[in-house]
Structures are given as C-alpha cells and as structure tokens.
Design an enzyme around this catalytic site. Structure first.
Site, short mmCIF file in Angstrom:
data_model
loop_
_atom_site.label_atom_id
_atom_site.label_comp_id
_atom_site.label_asym_id
_atom_site.label_seq_id
_atom_site.Cartn_x
_atom_site.Cartn_y
_atom_site.Cartn_z
N SER A 134 2.67 -34.85 -59.47
CA SER A 134 3.25 -36.09 -59.98
C SER A 134 3.70 -36.94 -58.80
O SER A 134 3.97 -36.41 -57.70
CB SER A 134 4.46 -35.77 -60.86
OG SER A 134 5.23 -36.92 -61.15
N TYR A 146 12.01 -30.84 -63.52
CA TYR A 146 10.60 -31.23 -63.50
C TYR A 146 10.17 -31.63 -62.09
O TYR A 146 9.13 -31.19 -61.59
CB TYR A 146 10.37 -32.40 -64.47
CG TYR A 146 8.95 -32.90 -64.51
CD1 TYR A 146 7.98 -32.26 -65.27
CD2 TYR A 146 8.57 -34.03 -63.78
CE1 TYR A 146 6.67 -32.73 -65.30
CE2 TYR A 146 7.27 -34.50 -63.81
CZ TYR A 146 6.32 -33.84 -64.58
OH TYR A 146 5.03 -34.30 -64.60
#
Length: 238
Positions: A134, A146
């Site tokens: 990401s 995350y």
C-alpha cells in the site's frame, strides 16, 4: 513475463483488486486459481471459469489448506493480495483479536505461501511473486495496525528480492492508493477503480517492474523522497 499459459494463484481473488487481477490475467491466457472465504463470491468466481479454493487465510490452517489444494502442481505466479484493515482507535478501542487476524492475513500469510511455494516457483522457466502492499507502507495513516503490516510486508519483499536476485523469480511490490473496494467503503477520499489498479499490477507482471507505484502513490513516493516528514504529516490525516 509472458502471461499466456502461466498458472497463477491469487489470494483475496473473489472481490475487489484481487478479482480484477484474476480477470485480467485470465483474459491474457493465464490459468487462474483464486482464494477466498465467502461461499457466494467463490461460486460467482467459479461461474466465471476460475478454479477456486475456500480458505480463511487469517489463520494458519487456512494457509495450510491452500498449500494442500495446490499440492505439487506447477505454479508460475503467486499474487499475495488478500488483506484486511485492523483497528483504527489504538487508545480507546484497541481490539487485539482483530489486530492478530490482520497481522496474520496481511503479513504472515504471504510469508507462509512464499515459503511453501518457493521450491515450485524456482523450478519454472520464469516465475513471479507479487506482494500487494500500500502507499501507507511508505507513510502511515491513523490505521496503525494496517500500516504496520504493509510496511512489514514491504521490508520483507525487499529482502526476498535481494535473496532471489540470481534466480528466475521476479519479486514485485505493488503499492496501490485508496481503491474502490468493500474495505474502503467508508473512506471519504477519492478512490481509484479496482480494474484500473489491477491493470497497473498486471502490467508490472508483464514488464518485470519490481516496484509498481500506482495512482496517487507515485506522487507520495516523490514527496517521501524529498521530505519524509512532509509525507508523514500528509498521510497521518487519512
């Protein structure tokens, strides 16, 4: 990599970015196996012609099931795409059960599959491992768990690439921006379509590009290289 005729395994392949990657690989002539845990979405994927494996990859037994289902069959392309968010409130509602699941799915599961399939991949004339991280692996948002898992997977990918530098395996990191998926349904920011994101990842596979910065992460990369502190100040608001 020439995709036609290759066998690909795509985790999280029944929805979102993973499903679009599977579709685009299939359109280019690959034999695609998708992994998911929702029976309805697995049935839909099967109706599109994909081989499917039902497994909850946030657990070790789920990873073991994927390995057992593939067995010793030839595998040319491993796409570690499955992921989930963790708790956002790290002060008042730090859900450790959700944290453990997110860490396993986002970070441990790719390692488990790579360890299991590396001997098979090394036997192929050409092969690739794609780890989907990401833009948040570069600079974190408030979604600390995350972000931590994606940063960890980024570091692991770089180490793996170095150790496989003399092999026939290309190790690719794909860094998407915010993409229109079920996981980002409540995110108010502008989102890239899953199909457009998948197209960039498939292009990286075809060209052997080792780092695929996608959409807004291209700009984030530049900002982070010029001023890491500025990148952090921008992203921590997400």
């Amino acid at each position: 990599m020439r995709i036609a005729g290759k066998t690909a395994l795509v985790t999280g392949g029944t929805d979102g970015i993973g499903l679009e990657i599977a579709r685009q690989l299939n359109a280019k002539g690959a034999n695609v196996v998708v992994v998911g845990r929702d029976p309805g979405r697995l049935a839909a994927a099967k109706s599109e012609g994909f081989a499917t494996i039902e497994a909850d990859m946030s657990t070790k037994p789920g990873c073991d099931r994927v390995v057992d289902e593939i067995g010793g069959a030839p595998l040319d392309l491993l796409v570690n795409n499955a992921g989930m968010g963790g708790p956002r409130d790290l002060v008042n509602d730090f859900d450790l059960d959700l944290t453990d699941r997110a860490i396993f799915l986002n970070l441990n599961a790719p390692m488990h599959l790579i360890a299991a399939f590396l001997p098979i991949l090394r036997e192929r004339p050409e092969a690739a491992i794609v780890n989907v991280t990401s833009g948040l692996a570069i600079a974190p948002s408030v979604a600390g768990v995350y972000c931590a898992t994606k940063a960890g997977l980024r570091s692991f990918t770089q180490a793996l690439r170095h150790q496989l530098r003399d092999s026939r395996i290309t190790v690719i990191e794909a860094l998407p921006p915010v993409v229109e998926t079920r996981m980002t349904a409540e995110n108010p920011h502008k989102k890239m379509s899953a199909s457009a994101c998948a197209a960039e990842i498939v292009k990286a596979i075809e060209t052997g590009k080792k780092e695929a910065y996608i959409g807004a992460t291209k700009l984030l990369r530049i900002v982070s290289e010029v001023s890491p502190a500025t990148a952090r100040r921008i992203m921590i608001r997400y």
